[in-house]
Scaffold this active site. Structure first.
Site, PDB file in Angstrom:
ATOM      1  N   ARG A   1     -86.094   7.589   3.722  1.00  0.00           N
ATOM      2  CA  ARG A   1     -85.499   8.951   3.753  1.00  0.00           C
ATOM      3  C   ARG A   1     -84.152   8.926   3.158  1.00  0.00           C
ATOM      4  NH1 ARG A   1     -84.211  10.529   9.899  1.00  0.00           N
ATOM      5  NH2 ARG A   1     -83.941   8.383  10.752  1.00  0.00           N
TER       6      ARG A   1
ATOM      7  N   LYS B   1     -78.790  10.722   3.094  1.00  0.00           N
ATOM      8  CA  LYS B   1     -79.833  10.247   4.185  1.00  0.00           C
ATOM      9  C   LYS B   1     -80.520  11.529   4.835  1.00  0.00           C
ATOM     10  CE  LYS B   1     -80.544   7.683   8.478  1.00  0.00           C
ATOM     11  NZ  LYS B   1     -79.813   6.604   9.396  1.00  0.00           N
TER      12      LYS B   1
ATOM     13  N   ASP C   1     -91.567  11.976   7.051  1.00  0.00           N
ATOM     14  CA  ASP C   1     -91.267  13.247   6.043  1.00  0.00           C
ATOM     15  C   ASP C   1     -89.943  13.083   5.132  1.00  0.00           C
ATOM     16  OD1 ASP C   1     -89.199  13.481   8.007  1.00  0.00           O
ATOM     17  OD2 ASP C   1     -89.988  15.275   8.808  1.00  0.00           O
ATOM     18  N   GLY C   2     -88.985  12.001   5.423  1.00  0.00           N
ATOM     19  CA  GLY C   2     -87.950  11.848   4.713  1.00  0.00           C
ATOM     20  C   GLY C   2     -86.550  12.550   5.128  1.00  0.00           C
TER      21      GLY C   2
ATOM     22  N   ARG D   1     -79.214  -4.833   2.237  1.00  0.00           N
ATOM     23  CA  ARG D   1     -79.591  -5.362   3.511  1.00  0.00           C
ATOM     24  C   ARG D   1     -80.119  -6.750   3.437  1.00  0.00           C
ATOM     25  NH1 ARG D   1     -80.610  -0.140   5.990  1.00  0.00           N
ATOM     26  NH2 ARG D   1     -80.012   1.362   4.460  1.00  0.00           N
TER      27      ARG D   1
ATOM     28  N   ASP E   1     -83.597  -5.269   8.667  1.00  0.00           N
ATOM     29  CA  ASP E   1     -83.284  -4.312   7.544  1.00  0.00           C
ATOM     30  C   ASP E   1     -82.234  -3.210   7.785  1.00  0.00           C
ATOM     31  OD1 ASP E   1     -85.372  -3.517   9.612  1.00  0.00           O
ATOM     32  OD2 ASP E   1     -85.409  -1.627   8.868  1.00  0.00           O
ATOM     33  N   ASN E   2     -81.639  -3.582   8.940  1.00  0.00           N
ATOM     34  CA  ASN E   2     -80.399  -2.638   9.586  1.00  0.00           C
ATOM     35  C   ASN E   2     -79.058  -3.632   9.608  1.00  0.00           C
ATOM     36  OD1 ASN E   2     -81.913  -0.455   9.730  1.00  0.00           O
ATOM     37  ND2 ASN E   2     -82.285  -0.606  11.748  1.00  0.00           N
TER      38      ASN E   2
ATOM     39  N   ASP F   1     -76.745   1.818   9.311  1.00  0.00           N
ATOM     40  CA  ASP F   1     -77.865   2.542  10.100  1.00  0.00           C
ATOM     41  C   ASP F   1     -77.464   2.861  11.561  1.00  0.00           C
ATOM     42  OD1 ASP F   1     -79.087   2.746   7.703  1.00  0.00           O
ATOM     43  OD2 ASP F   1     -81.052   1.516   8.473  1.00  0.00           O
TER      44      ASP F   1
HETATM   45  P1  AMP Z   1     -84.853   2.741  10.864  1.00  0.00           P
HETATM   46  O1  AMP Z   1     -85.444   2.337  12.223  1.00  0.00           O
HETATM   47  O2  AMP Z   1     -83.996   4.068  10.816  1.00  0.00           O
HETATM   48  O3  AMP Z   1     -84.146   1.497  10.282  1.00  0.00           O
HETATM   49  O4  AMP Z   1     -86.027   2.920   9.824  1.00  0.00           O
HETATM   50  C1  AMP Z   1     -87.058   2.152   9.718  1.00  0.00           C
HETATM   51  C2  AMP Z   1     -87.867   2.636   8.345  1.00  0.00           C
HETATM   52  O5  AMP Z   1     -88.429   3.634   8.715  1.00  0.00           O
HETATM   53  C3  AMP Z   1     -86.965   2.474   7.108  1.00  0.00           C
HETATM   54  O6  AMP Z   1     -87.803   2.024   6.027  1.00  0.00           O
HETATM   55  C4  AMP Z   1     -86.798   4.125   6.975  1.00  0.00           C
HETATM   56  O7  AMP Z   1     -86.558   4.413   5.815  1.00  0.00           O
HETATM   57  C5  AMP Z   1     -88.186   4.636   7.563  1.00  0.00           C
HETATM   58  N1  AMP Z   1     -88.020   5.846   8.026  1.00  0.00           N
HETATM   59  C6  AMP Z   1     -87.318   6.305   9.393  1.00  0.00           C
HETATM   60  N2  AMP Z   1     -87.315   7.719   9.674  1.00  0.00           N
HETATM   61  C7  AMP Z   1     -87.853   8.081   8.602  1.00  0.00           C
HETATM   62  C8  AMP Z   1     -88.535   9.562   7.876  1.00  0.00           C
HETATM   63  N3  AMP Z   1     -87.978  10.549   8.861  1.00  0.00           N
HETATM   64  N4  AMP Z   1     -88.891   9.844   6.952  1.00  0.00           N
HETATM   65  C9  AMP Z   1     -89.305   8.609   6.068  1.00  0.00           C
HETATM   66  N5  AMP Z   1     -88.956   7.232   6.597  1.00  0.00           N
HETATM   67  C10 AMP Z   1     -88.288   6.965   7.516  1.00  0.00           C
HETATM   68 MG    MG Z   2     -82.965   1.385   8.884  1.00  0.00          MG
END
Ligand code: AMP
Ligand code: MG
Length: 523
Positions: A104, A124, A136-137, A201, A275-276, A285
């Site tokens: 997203r 974002k 949903d992005g 990252r 990844d963070n 993040d």
């Molecule tokens: P995060 O825990 O926020 O670092 O997210 C982990 C993964 O989930 C990353 O690849 C994000 O891009 C994906 N992600 C989190 N929330 C969404 C969302 N609402 N739509 C699409 N991808 C998401």
């Molecule tokens: Mg992340």
């Protein structure tokens, strides 16, 4: 006028996904997918950072135009923008999770400002990408406010971080089940424009490595060094192991500094998956992060991590080391001999120990901290935890206390519980007298001691409940709370008359309220 100069090195120099379209897919042999933001119904500027606008050579008048909201709401691309989602993997909660990618987040391009600095712009919540999987992005207003405010608060605290240019309301709703308990609801949507020299990252390197694609891994490493670490590139032969080792060592050193800052200010990231973690050593993040109120090294705001508390406050230094180990493993194929990687990890250990020692000295107002002073700090941590004492208020107040007199009453406001205060009083008096002896030995003149402490111990941090109060107002259409917090947090080390309300203990009602002490990854 929104006329940025773009120099989109990432998409120009690195291989992209040959497929187009939004369908979720595994992307091999490529480091990104070209994808445009999905337009929103009614983009509206809700808040912006004037400091970040300045970095991008924008005047207030440029920001407060309908065109700005359209561009940063994802409805319009400017000439020179080449939007893309990055492809990366990661270890989540200790386990390899495979391809993740920007699900997203959509980068718009790399702006080079008048001073010659490179700033990547990234939306974002701008809609789906090939990495969105079933999600949903999008992003909700509450999490976007939290990311916007904390990015800027961290910067003003002197903590390395990605920045936030603006917060745009989308005029659309997003469905979220906040606690994954079968109660989805419509929430207002928003988009934050994040700004950083690079959003790379650890996971960007782990993904090609996990697939055995050493050629792609090497291209990305060479690119990252050339673009983001030019001083290293200038000092070693291109493509040499010595250069790769110096680069990894630099990432380790920066990560050590970053985590020491988090520990100094009482910040808990909450989701330190690989990844963070940024290769630039930036906080990146902002999800279910939180700030320490009562000092508790076992605390994590992240309800998803409630059971094992992998990412609790007191374990962040060990987790960063573990994550660096994963990065070392990923880039190991570029090394014939692993001594350089071991040396890098040792730089992390040494760097953290040194930064932590410097923190102890600064927080206690000493010229330097030796083993006695480290032990003194450890003893204090045990007391703070046992007696449930507010970390921020205690350290800020400590500068003004008559330590030799054991004047613990001067710190009463930092204690959450009257009974615990009474019970802990003798121990704190004894600690203060021991501290007074340290101060006497160290002999830093009083005014310098106080100045040193005030520069290391903020008065204002983004307490979880303060953010939540601003969010509650924003959800009712009133952005006043966000603007006021942003302003207070611009000068976290200054006493700001009339703003005592922002430097108080967490109120009792906030102890167990969702958003104040408990946050989920749902955002
Ligand atoms: P995060 O825990 O926020 O670092 O997210 C982990 C993964 O989930 C990353 O690849 C994000 O891009 C994906 N992600 C989190 N929330 C969404 C969302 N609402 N739509 C699409 N991808 C998401
Ligand atoms: Mg992340």
């Amino acid at each position: 006028m929104l006329d940025f100069r773009f120099d989109n090195a990432f998409v120009r120099e690195l291989p992209g996904d040959p497929e187009s379209g939004l369908q979720s897919r595994q992307v091999h042999g490529a480091l990104y997918s070209a994808v445009a933001p999905t337009p929103v119904a009614a983009p509206r500027l809700l808040a912006y950072s004037r400091e970040v606008a300045q970095l991008l050579d924008l005047a207030a008048a440029d920001v407060e135009t309908p065109a700005f909201a359209e561009v940063f709401g994802g409805n319009r691309l400017l000439p020179g923008m080449q939007p893309y989602a990055a492809n990366y993997g990661g270890h989540q909660f200790g386990h390899w999770a495979g391809q993740l990618g920007d699900g997203r987040a959509i980068s718009l391009g790399e702006v080079v400002n008048r001073a010659g600095q490179r700033w990547e712009l990234q939306l974002k919540g701008a809609g789906p990408t090939p990495y969105s999987r079933r999600a949903d992005g999008r992003a909700v207003l509450r999490s976007s406010i939290r990311e916007f405010l904390c990015s800027e608060a961290m910067h003003h605290l002197g903590v390395p971080t990605t920045r936030a240019l603006c917060l745009i309301g989308t005029g659309e709703t997003v469905v979220r089940d906040m606690f994954y308990d079968g109660h989805p609801r419509d929430e207002p949507g928003a988009i934050v424009c994040r700004v950083a020299p690079s959003f790379l990252r650890f996971g960007n390197f782990e993904l090609p490595a996990s697939r055995g694609d050493t050629a792609l891994l090497r291209r990305l490493v060479d690119f990252a060094i050339a673009r983001d670490f030019p001083e290293l590139a200038a000092a070693q032969a291109p493509g040499s192991e010595a250069l790769y080792a110096a680069w990894f060592g630099e990432i380790c050193a920066r990560t050590a500094v970053l985590i020491a800052h988090w520990m100094r200010v009482g910040f808990v990231h909450g989701v330190m998956n690989t990844d963070n973690l940024s290769i630039l050593g930036l906080t990146i993040d902002y999800g279910p992060y939180g700030w320490i109120d009562d000092f508790d090294p076992d605390w994590t705001p992240n309800t998803t991590d409630r059971q094992h508390r992998r990412y609790r406050f007191g374990q962040q230094a060990q987790i960063a080391y573990w994550n660096l180990g994963r990065l070392a493993g990923a880039i190991a194929p570029l090394f014939a001999d692993h001594d350089g990687l071991h040396a890098g990890l040792q730089r992390y250990v040494d760097g953290f120990v040194a930064a932590d020692r410097a923190n102890v000295a600064a927080k206690l107002g000493l010229r330097e901290a030796g083993d006695d002073e480290l032990a003194l700090m450890q003893a204090l941590h045990a007391l703070l935890r046992e007696a449930e004492v507010d970390m921020t208020l205690f350290f800020r107040g400590l500068a003004e206390v008559d330590a030799a007199a054991g004047d613990v009453d001067a710190l009463r406001a930092a204690f959450y519980d009257a009974d615990k205060f009474a019970a802990a009083r003798p121990a704190f008096e004894a600690w203060l007298r021991r501290y007074a002896q340290c101060l006497a030995r160290d002999a830093l003149p009083d005014a310098q001691r106080v100045a040193r402490m005030r520069a290391a111990n903020p008065r204002y941090v983004l307490r979880n409940y303060l953010a939540q109060q601003a969010i509650d107002r924003a959800e009712q259409g009133d952005m006043g709370g966000v603007h006021e917090l942003l302003d207070v947090l611009r000068r976290p080390y200054d006493d700001q008359p009339g703003r005592d309300a922002f430097a108080q203990r967490r109120p009792d009602w906030a102890r167990t309220r969702a958003g104040c002490s408990m946050l989920s990854c749902s955002s």
